[in-house]
Design a protein around this motif. Structure first.
Motif, PDB file in Angstrom:
ATOM      1  N   LEU A 308      -7.192  -0.326  11.878  1.00  0.00           N
ATOM      2  CA  LEU A 308      -6.290   0.759  12.283  1.00  0.00           C
ATOM      3  C   LEU A 308      -4.850   0.272  12.412  1.00  0.00           C
ATOM      4  O   LEU A 308      -3.903   1.036  12.219  1.00  0.00           O
ATOM      5  CB  LEU A 308      -6.772   1.394  13.601  1.00  0.00           C
ATOM      6  CG  LEU A 308      -8.083   2.193  13.490  1.00  0.00           C
ATOM      7  CD1 LEU A 308      -8.651   2.513  14.871  1.00  0.00           C
ATOM      8  CD2 LEU A 308      -7.878   3.485  12.687  1.00  0.00           C
ATOM      9  N   SER A 309      -4.667  -1.016  12.707  1.00  0.00           N
ATOM     10  CA  SER A 309      -3.315  -1.591  12.720  1.00  0.00           C
ATOM     11  C   SER A 309      -2.752  -1.605  11.299  1.00  0.00           C
ATOM     12  O   SER A 309      -1.567  -1.345  11.075  1.00  0.00           O
ATOM     13  CB  SER A 309      -3.328  -3.021  13.276  1.00  0.00           C
ATOM     14  OG  SER A 309      -3.775  -3.032  14.615  1.00  0.00           O
ATOM     15  N   PHE A 310      -3.625  -1.902  10.337  1.00  0.00           N
ATOM     16  CA  PHE A 310      -3.201  -1.847   8.935  1.00  0.00           C
ATOM     17  C   PHE A 310      -2.820  -0.405   8.564  1.00  0.00           C
ATOM     18  O   PHE A 310      -1.823  -0.171   7.863  1.00  0.00           O
ATOM     19  CB  PHE A 310      -4.318  -2.389   8.030  1.00  0.00           C
ATOM     20  CG  PHE A 310      -4.021  -2.239   6.571  1.00  0.00           C
ATOM     21  CD1 PHE A 310      -3.006  -2.987   5.971  1.00  0.00           C
ATOM     22  CD2 PHE A 310      -4.737  -1.353   5.781  1.00  0.00           C
ATOM     23  CE1 PHE A 310      -2.711  -2.838   4.616  1.00  0.00           C
ATOM     24  CE2 PHE A 310      -4.450  -1.202   4.424  1.00  0.00           C
ATOM     25  CZ  PHE A 310      -3.438  -1.943   3.852  1.00  0.00           C
ATOM     26  N   ALA A 311      -3.568   0.566   9.077  1.00  0.00           N
ATOM     27  CA  ALA A 311      -3.220   1.975   8.812  1.00  0.00           C
ATOM     28  C   ALA A 311      -1.843   2.298   9.399  1.00  0.00           C
ATOM     29  O   ALA A 311      -1.028   2.987   8.769  1.00  0.00           O
ATOM     30  CB  ALA A 311      -4.278   2.910   9.397  1.00  0.00           C
ATOM     31  N   ALA A 321       1.724   7.779   4.651  1.00  0.00           N
ATOM     32  CA  ALA A 321       0.997   8.488   5.715  1.00  0.00           C
ATOM     33  C   ALA A 321      -0.358   9.003   5.228  1.00  0.00           C
ATOM     34  O   ALA A 321      -1.346   8.990   5.969  1.00  0.00           O
ATOM     35  CB  ALA A 321       1.851   9.639   6.242  1.00  0.00           C
ATOM     36  N   GLU A 322      -0.398   9.432   3.974  1.00  0.00           N
ATOM     37  CA  GLU A 322      -1.650   9.990   3.452  1.00  0.00           C
ATOM     38  C   GLU A 322      -2.749   8.918   3.414  1.00  0.00           C
ATOM     39  O   GLU A 322      -3.897   9.166   3.797  1.00  0.00           O
ATOM     40  CB  GLU A 322      -1.395  10.521   2.047  1.00  0.00           C
ATOM     41  CG  GLU A 322      -2.419  11.515   1.574  1.00  0.00           C
ATOM     42  CD  GLU A 322      -2.156  11.883   0.118  1.00  0.00           C
ATOM     43  OE1 GLU A 322      -3.088  11.801  -0.689  1.00  0.00           O
ATOM     44  OE2 GLU A 322      -0.982  12.210  -0.194  1.00  0.00           O
ATOM     45  N   LEU A 368     -14.543   9.277   0.456  1.00  0.00           N
ATOM     46  CA  LEU A 368     -13.379  10.136   0.716  1.00  0.00           C
ATOM     47  C   LEU A 368     -12.433  10.216  -0.482  1.00  0.00           C
ATOM     48  O   LEU A 368     -11.777  11.222  -0.705  1.00  0.00           O
ATOM     49  CB  LEU A 368     -12.607   9.600   1.931  1.00  0.00           C
ATOM     50  CG  LEU A 368     -13.211   9.930   3.300  1.00  0.00           C
ATOM     51  CD1 LEU A 368     -12.594   9.048   4.380  1.00  0.00           C
ATOM     52  CD2 LEU A 368     -12.993  11.402   3.647  1.00  0.00           C
ATOM     53  N   ALA A 369     -12.393   9.113  -1.246  1.00  0.00           N
ATOM     54  CA  ALA A 369     -11.442   9.064  -2.361  1.00  0.00           C
ATOM     55  C   ALA A 369     -12.054   9.631  -3.642  1.00  0.00           C
ATOM     56  O   ALA A 369     -11.361   9.816  -4.641  1.00  0.00           O
ATOM     57  CB  ALA A 369     -10.966   7.637  -2.593  1.00  0.00           C
ATOM     58  N   ALA A 370     -13.360   9.897  -3.608  1.00  0.00           N
ATOM     59  CA  ALA A 370     -14.055  10.312  -4.832  1.00  0.00           C
ATOM     60  C   ALA A 370     -13.565  11.682  -5.307  1.00  0.00           C
ATOM     61  O   ALA A 370     -13.131  12.495  -4.518  1.00  0.00           O
ATOM     62  CB  ALA A 370     -15.565  10.351  -4.588  1.00  0.00           C
TER      63      ALA A 370
END
Ligand code: IPM
Ligand code: MG
Length: 370
Positions: A308-311, A321-322, A368-370
């Motif tokens: 989440l830090s990477f996010a 942001a996306e 999610l990316a599919a």
């Protein structure tokens, strides 16, 4: 393909290397599956750096960190270095990198993921939907003020000294980060000090109040004493939106806020410098938790705070942001599927290792990316 983003990893000590490894995996996934490419380098900090070259942060590592677009740090410290003199302790490396990069604004969000409501030590109704951010001043105050040290007095007794000190400039720049963040959220800012007993707190309150009146009239500004704030955080944490406070109080209150969410293993942070004329700012991202020496090297640690830090890095340093949202959604879905590391384990859930959590995240990101 976007230009190469220079990402430096400083895994550090204890569980640091394990949790950073899983964040690296997510970064590499981003490189493969999204329009992002990271040029990743690694360096030593903390006890690991001390063991390798006698200093918890070498000048070379510092220079490389400054040259990077963003730094992701794991954790520093452990009992192995208990006898090391203060200036060479692992923590001194962390304080030095924050100071030398002038990372004065530390953002520590405390967000409760709904599948984890039951993991909090507070009642679910107190924490469900909790979403607050602590803005902690990070390179001033009592952790850096002079004079400091331990001295022996003529009568043989010893005296330890630290100095709490803030200039108007230091208060001003971090306060503006707090106000600007509040403007993007629910427009409420609670500034925390001990103006009832400390002059530095009186000045803090005056400066924050003035900035609010002059430049951020839309933000509902309140002031609270630090002891009361600690109590309010466990009594009714949802009353807060953004909390603005100094280095010492921010250190303490952010551990408290983090625990509201169920585990220190979930909480990310961003430490930011001032933007240059091109809008670039020095930035270091790290989980709020420490090096957890008791479980280090056992593949037990929760890597989500680091992921989440990477996010946060994607959001604040790279304007992605996306993609940050994608990672956060993947975390939420992994948790909703009942996948848990030991620190957030609940009855009936599936217990996984650090690696296992990283793998579950990649599966969810693929979906999610599919
Ligand atoms: C934190 C930590 C550090 C701090 C230590 C490890 C120096 O507690 O990031 O909150 O006091 O700032
Ligand atoms: Mg702390």
């Amino acid at each position: 393909m976007a230009a190469n983003k220079k990402l430096m990893l400083l895994p550090g000590d204890g569980i640091g290397p394990e949790v950073v490894r899983e964040a690296r995996r997510v970064a590499e996934w981003m490189g493969k599956r999204r329009r992002a490419s990271f040029e990743i380098t690694e360096g030593l900090i903390g006890g690991a750096a001390f063991d390798a070259h006698g200093s918890p942060l070498s000048d070379e590592t510092l220079a490389a960190a400054k040259a990077a677009d963003a730094v992701l740090l794991g954790a520093v410290g452990g009992p192995k270095w208990n006898e090391v003199p203060y200036e060479k302790r692992p923590e001194a490396g962390l304080l030095r990198i924050r100071k030398e990069m002038d990372l004065f604004a530390n953002l520590r969000p405390a967000l409760v993921f709904s599948p984890l409501v039951g993991a909090s030590s507070l009642k679910p109704e107190l924490v469900s939907g909790l979403d607050i951010v602590i803005v902690r001043e990070l390179v001033g105050g009592i952790y850096f003020g002079r004079p400091r040290g331990i001295e022996t007095l003529p009568d043989g007794t010893r005296r330890g000294v630290n100095t709490q000190v803030y200039t108007t400039r230091e208060i001003d720049r971090v306060a503006r980060v707090g106000f600007e963040l509040a403007m993007k959220r629910h427009r409420r800012l609670c500034s925390v000090d001990k103006a009832n007993v400390m002059e530095s707190g009186v000045l803090w309150r005056e400066v924050v109040q003035q900035i609010g009146e002059d430049d951020f009239p839309e933000v509902e500004l309140g002031h609270m004493y630090a002891d009361n704030c600690a109590m309010q955080l466990v009594r009714n944490p949802k009353q807060f939106d953004v909390i603005l406070t100094d280095n010492l109080f921010g250190d303490i209150l952010s551990d408290c806020a983090a625990m509201l969410t169920g585990s220190l293993g979930m909480l990310p942070s961003a430490s930011l410098g001032a933007p240059d004329p091109a809008g670039r700012r020095a930035a270091l991202y790290e989980p709020v938790h420490g090096s957890a020496p008791d479980i280090a090297g056992r593949d037990l640690a929760n890597p989500l705070a680091t992921v989440l830090s990477f996010a946060m890095m994607l959001r604040y340093s790279f304007d992605m942001a996306e993609d940050a949202g994608l990672i956060e959604a993947a975390v939420e879905r992994v948790l909703a599927r009942g996948v848990r590391t030991a620190d957030i384990m609940q009855p009936g859930m599936t217990k996984v290792s650090t690696r296992g959590m990283g793998e579950a995240l990649i599966v969810e990101l693929d979906r999610l990316a599919a």
